[in-house]
Every structure is written in structure tokens, then in C-alpha cells.
Design an enzyme around this catalytic site. Structure first.
Site, PDB file in Angstrom:
ATOM      1  N   CYS A 118      -6.112   1.029 -12.014  1.00  0.00           N
ATOM      2  CA  CYS A 118      -4.994   0.973 -13.045  1.00  0.00           C
ATOM      3  C   CYS A 118      -4.977  -0.429 -14.329  1.00  0.00           C
ATOM      4  O   CYS A 118      -4.441  -0.133 -14.519  1.00  0.00           O
ATOM      5  CB  CYS A 118      -3.901   1.566 -12.470  1.00  0.00           C
ATOM      6  SG  CYS A 118      -2.951   0.381 -11.218  1.00  0.00           S
ATOM      7  N   LYS A 137       2.007   9.793   3.097  1.00  0.00           N
ATOM      8  CA  LYS A 137       0.890  10.688   2.589  1.00  0.00           C
ATOM      9  C   LYS A 137      -0.116  10.435   2.072  1.00  0.00           C
ATOM     10  O   LYS A 137       0.044   9.534   1.385  1.00  0.00           O
ATOM     11  CB  LYS A 137       0.936  12.257   1.496  1.00  0.00           C
ATOM     12  CG  LYS A 137       0.122  13.275   1.889  1.00  0.00           C
ATOM     13  CD  LYS A 137      -0.102  14.037   1.015  1.00  0.00           C
ATOM     14  CE  LYS A 137      -0.924  13.817  -0.759  1.00  0.00           C
ATOM     15  NZ  LYS A 137      -1.832  13.447  -0.265  1.00  0.00           N
ATOM     16  N   GLU A 197      -8.211   7.480 -20.077  1.00  0.00           N
ATOM     17  CA  GLU A 197      -8.316   7.231 -19.179  1.00  0.00           C
ATOM     18  C   GLU A 197      -9.286   7.430 -17.871  1.00  0.00           C
ATOM     19  O   GLU A 197      -9.677   8.756 -18.225  1.00  0.00           O
ATOM     20  CB  GLU A 197      -7.037   7.737 -18.302  1.00  0.00           C
ATOM     21  CG  GLU A 197      -7.555   6.191 -16.776  1.00  0.00           C
ATOM     22  CD  GLU A 197      -6.504   6.747 -15.978  1.00  0.00           C
ATOM     23  OE1 GLU A 197      -5.925   5.138 -15.018  1.00  0.00           O
ATOM     24  OE2 GLU A 197      -5.225   7.516 -15.979  1.00  0.00           O
ATOM     25  N   PHE A 217      -5.988   6.943  -4.126  1.00  0.00           N
ATOM     26  CA  PHE A 217      -7.473   7.050  -3.046  1.00  0.00           C
ATOM     27  C   PHE A 217      -8.055   5.708  -3.643  1.00  0.00           C
ATOM     28  O   PHE A 217      -8.505   4.889  -2.419  1.00  0.00           O
ATOM     29  CB  PHE A 217      -8.578   8.611  -3.620  1.00  0.00           C
ATOM     30  CG  PHE A 217      -9.498   8.037  -5.094  1.00  0.00           C
ATOM     31  CD1 PHE A 217     -10.605   7.184  -5.076  1.00  0.00           C
ATOM     32  CD2 PHE A 217      -8.679   8.775  -5.607  1.00  0.00           C
ATOM     33  CE1 PHE A 217     -10.609   6.432  -6.092  1.00  0.00           C
ATOM     34  CE2 PHE A 217      -9.280   8.437  -7.595  1.00  0.00           C
ATOM     35  CZ  PHE A 217     -10.580   7.763  -7.491  1.00  0.00           C
ATOM     36  N   GLU A 258      -5.952  12.618   0.528  1.00  0.00           N
ATOM     37  CA  GLU A 258      -7.085  13.675   1.082  1.00  0.00           C
ATOM     38  C   GLU A 258      -8.095  12.900   1.575  1.00  0.00           C
ATOM     39  O   GLU A 258      -9.782  13.327   1.895  1.00  0.00           O
ATOM     40  CB  GLU A 258      -7.087  14.808   0.619  1.00  0.00           C
ATOM     41  CG  GLU A 258      -7.566  14.886  -0.193  1.00  0.00           C
ATOM     42  CD  GLU A 258      -6.593  14.810  -2.048  1.00  0.00           C
ATOM     43  OE1 GLU A 258      -6.966  15.433  -2.957  1.00  0.00           O
ATOM     44  OE2 GLU A 258      -5.670  14.251  -1.054  1.00  0.00           O
TER      45      GLU A 258
END
Length: 515
Positions: free
Chosen positions: A306, A198, A406, A174, A201
């Protein structure tokens, strides 16, 4: 049910009730197999997508099932023959038109990212530009992929040529709705493969809009396809027998699962995972530059990247540097319009809860909270949004969970170490390996750290050391599962296989120098 919705984005913005999205397969928008647009809320067929700034519903993301994935892979496989037969130059010409369309619609796409992701407008525009750099790199593929040919013995030549693999699946996160899809998509199709993508969502709108630009640029139907859905859809796609290669970007746990499963059934898999990026401040660092760079690194994109700074290790006490970092972080304000000094929301309520929990637990463990983002009030009128202010935590114990896990949000851990050797020992002990940075004015110190950091992308006075094309993006350790980088030359190798041809011709007996 198939519908050609060239102006679907405009309809989506203008309609009062949010419209559910469809997949994009074979050059058209296609409803999922069990589509029921009358039941989009509280349905197992759709996922509600909200605006992180205010919590408003912006659309409904369909959940693709086995039949939908089968259809997309079948269409991509059927398109592969004709697409791979085209010359590299022909494919690059279409990519040039696509690049021009991204430039033309840059502002519109950035507004979409702001709406569905929460980034500031400046950050969203930067994301569009960075994604377009990879498209530019793909335009150069005719020059970058020229094979070698050489006479290896008298009358014998060897040559090689790159050939595409087939259907590639790309599963993206995302945090960068446009840029991360562009890490793979331009190179995949530029090299002659077809793709089933893909999107996350949580942010499906941006690539839904870009789908219309694929068609306008001239990509043939079936070359680029989009299926929507969550984890189950990703699993169906990554394990599909018609898919030759899989790329994934997300958490390390899922990356490892996808890598092991995919490679066990003969697929090429490149799966990028999480990160815990360490910045080291040497005593000689430039305080002004270092402080601003650290703030930019841990608060940019609200820390949801990241490559964001997570831990700052100061060699010895550095109170002036820490005070300057806190001062600059305090000056940040919530907002999404263009300009410096703004922070957008995080993606959802669960993220706010998780990020704040790390700060709270550190406080319980005896850490000093230098800046408490938990107390930063949401903007007036946007109290239903997912706002999370910057937090700075000065740790006393190396065992604190926030120092080791993280966080993926605007939270910075600071830990004092006694020496450069202790700094490297601490950085090397973390299981990830995306990025690390040293702040110093001494080139010898910089060289020592870059040789000893256990990370794939390193910075010297740069807290977000993302390589620029043609240099490739990729970490090491548990930040990457697979043998290639996801952009640059590593991606070219990953998305192709090489034919090696050795040739010898017999000299005709009746030939002479005039033949």
C-alpha cells in the site's frame, strides 16, 4: 478435536501431500468444527493455498464458521483477566523472549514467506526485520505508557493510567504475512489485551508457524489466538459481541463497511484501506537517485504494497529521468533468491489478469507503453506461476483509469504536468491518502510539497516513506477509517482507555509534623 503440534511446520514441509492447517486457540492447534481432512480439495471447508512461483499446492486453509469464532473469542475473553492483571514489565519480559525467537527463526520464517507469498528472499528477510521493529517498540511499553501525576491544587492530586480494552480482533491482508500482523499483535497484548487474529487465507502458513513461537516465548494460553478463513470469517469476527475493538487492513470498500458496521454496534474500529501513491519529480531532481528510488518503489514486493509508487508526475518534460527509469526497470529479472535486481511473482492468476488489463486499457486509450511487463516471459520451469513483469505507461490523458484506480502491482503511470500547482491539484484529487513523495534538491520546494500533499505519510527523495518506530503508520482520506494510526502512539491510545483519578486526603486533626 485438539492436537498439540509443536513440529507441525516441519511435518508440513516434509510430507508428500500438503497438510491442511488448523486454528490456534488456547495455546494449541484446534481443528475447525466441521473438519474433514479427507475432503480438502474442492471442498467448502477448505481453501487451497498455492505457491505463486509455480502454482503448486502448499496447504489447505480451513474456513472457520460461527462455532469456531465463538470458541476463539470465548477463550480470549477468559484469558483476559489474568493477562491484564500482570504488570506491564512482566508482559514485556515475555515479549523480549518472543523477539529473540523471531531473530533465531528469521531465515526459516523468510523461507515460508517466499513459499506462500512469492516475495524474493531479500524482501522476505526485510519484512521479518520490519515486523520485529514493532515488537521492539512493544518491549518499551513500560517506559512509553507511564501515567502522569501532578498536584493540581493544595492537597489534591490527579493521575492517569492506561487500562486494556479486552478482546481485540485483527484482520490482516496477504501482502505482508508477518509484518502487518506485527503492527497490531505486539501492542495489543503488550498493553494487556488478548487477541484473535485472522490471517489472509492466501498466506496462512507464516502465522501458523509463528503460533508455536508464541507458546515457546511463554504467552499464556488464550492470550493470542488465530482463526483461519476468508471474508465470511472476517465478518463473523469483526461483528462478534465479545470483541471490543477491531483492526482491519485491506481494500477501502471493505474497510469502510467494517468501520461503519463495527462503530454502529459500539466497537472501536481502525480500518486501513487502499492507496494511490503519487511521486513528483521536480526539474532539479537528482536523476540517478530518483530513477533508482522510483524503480524500487513501484517494483518492490512486485508492487503489492500500500506504500508502492503508482503515479509519477514530472513537472515539465523530463526525458532523461524517464529513460533512466525504463533502463533500470528493464534490468530486473524474475527470481526469488537473495540479492538485488530480482522480482518475485504476484499472488495469484487474478492479479496478473487485473494488472495487465490496466496496461491494455491504457494502450487502447492512447497511452504510450514504455515498458511492457505483459511480454516478460516466466522463468523456465515456472510457467505455471503468476509472473507479471514491470510495466511503465506514459499517459496522454488525465482521465485514464490506470491513473486513478489502485492497480496493486508492478505498474507505473507517468504523467507530465506543467507546474507544481498542477501536480498538487492532481494528487489532491485522488480519493486516497497513504503516501506521496517529492524528488528535489531544493528544501523550499520540498517544504511546499509536504505542506500541500493530501497524504498521511510523506517522503522527500524517498518513494516508500514508511515511518520507523516510534513514528506511527497511517494514511488519511479513504486510506484510513478511524481516528488513530495503527502503530506508535496512536496504537497505544487505540488499544487502551485511560483512568483519571483525582485524590484529596483530609489532614488528621491530631497530626503534627512528627506524624
Amino acid at each position: 478435536m485438539e492436537t498439540d503440534k509443536s513440529h507441525r511446520f516441519s511435518q508440513l514441509i516434509l510430507c508428500t501431500a500438503p497438510a491442511p492447517l488448523e486454528n490456534f486457540v488456547g495455546g494449541v492447534h484446534v481443528a475447525t468444527a466441521d473438519w474433514d481432512s479427507s475432503q480438502v480439495e474442492n471442498s467448502d471447508k477448505f481453501i487451497t493455498v498455492t505457491n505463486p512461483a509455480n502454482g503448486d499446492v502448499v496447504t489447505y486453509c480451513p474456513i472457520s464458521k460461527q462455532a469456531d469464532v465463538d470458541h476463539a473469542v470465548k477463550v480470549a475473553a477468559e484469558a483476559f483477566g489474568g493477562w491484564s492483571a500482570r504488570t506491564m514489565k512482566d508482559r514485556a519480559q515475555i515479549m523480549i523472549r518472543f523477539h529473540q525467537l523471531i531473530v533465531k527463526h528469521r531465515d526459516e520464517l523468510a523461507d515460508l514467506i517466499v513459499r506462500e507469498h512469492g516475495k524474493t528472499k531479500t524482501e522476505a528477510l526485510g519484512e521479518i526485520d520490519k515486523g520485529n521493529e514493532t515488537i521492539e517498540y512493544a518491549i518499551s511499553l513500560p517506559q512509553l505508557t507511564q501515567g502522569k501525576i501532578a498536584e493540581v491544587a493544595r492537597g489534591i492530586t490527579c493521575q492517569d493510567s492506561r487500562r486494556p480494552l479486552g478482546v481485540v480482533a485483527s484482520i490482516v491482508p496477504f501482502n505482508f504475512p508477518f509484518m502487518v500482523p506485527m503492527w497490531t499483535l505486539p501492542l495489543v497484548v503488550g498493553l494487556g489485551n488478548t487477541i484473535v487474529l485472522k490471517p489472509s487465507e492466501k498466506v496462512p502458513l507464516t502465522m501458523n508457524r509463528v503460533a508455536a513461537l508464541f507458546r515457546e516465548a511463554g504467552f499464556p494460553p488464550g492470550v493470542i489466538n488465530i482463526v483461519n478463513g476468508a471474508a465470511d470469517t472476517a465478518n463473523l469476527l469483526s461483528s462478534h459481541p465479545g470483541v471490543r475493538a477491531v483492526t482491519f487492513v485491506g481494500t477501502s470498500h471493505v474497510a469502510e463497511l467494517i468501520y461503519k458496521k463495527g462503530t454502529s454496534i459500539g466497537k472501536r474500529v481502525l480500518a486501513l484501506g487502499g492507496a494511490k501513491n503519487h511521486l513528483v519529480a521536480n526539474p532539479d531532481c537528482n536523476i540517478e537517485m530518483t530513477a533508482q528510488d522510483v524503480v524500487n518503489s513501484f517494483t518492490g514486493c512486485s508492487g503489492q504494497r500500500c506504500m508502492a509508487a503508482s503515479v509519477l508526475l514530472t513537472i515539465g518534460p523530463q526525458p532523461k529521468l524517464i529513460a533512466e527509469i525504463v533502463k533500470r526497470s528493464k534490468s530486473l529479472v524474475f527470481g526469488q533468491d537473495a540479492g538485488a535486481g530480482k522480482m518475485g511473482p504476484v499472488i495469484d492468476a487474478a492479479s496478473v489478469k487485473r494488472i495487465n488489463a490496466y496496461v491494455t486499457e491504457s494502450e487502447w486509450q492512447g497511452a504510450e507503453i514504455l515498458l511492457d511487463g505483459r511480454k516478460m516471459p516466466a522463468p523456465v520451469g515456472l510457467e505455471n506461476g503468476y509472473w507479471c513483469g514491470p510495466s511503465i505507461v506514459l499517459h496522454k490523458k488525465k482521465s485514464d483509469k490506470m491513473l486513478r484506480e489502485e492497480v496493486f502491482g508492478p505498474a507505473l503511470s507517468i504523467l507530465e504536468v506543467a507546474s507544481k500547482e498542477e501536480a498538487i491539484e492532481f494528487e489532491n484529487a485522488n480519493p486516497y491518502g497513504n503516501a506521496a513523495c517529492i524528488y528535489t534538491q531544493d528544501p523550499w520546494t520540498a517544504d511546499w510539497f509536504t505542506k500541500n500533499f493530501s497524504a498521511g505519510m510523506l517522503g522527500v527523495n524517498i518513494g516508500v516513506p514508511v515511518p520507523r518506530e516510534p513514528f506511527s503508520f497511517g494514511g488519511i482520506n479513504r486510506s484510513r477509517f478511524g481516528d488513530s494510526d495503527i502503530t506508535g502512539e496512536g496504537a497505544i491510545n487505540f488499544f487502551t482507555w485511560t483512568k483519571k483519578i483525582t485524590t484529596k486526603w483530609a489532614v488528621p486533626v491530631d497530626s503534627n509534623w512528627m506524624s
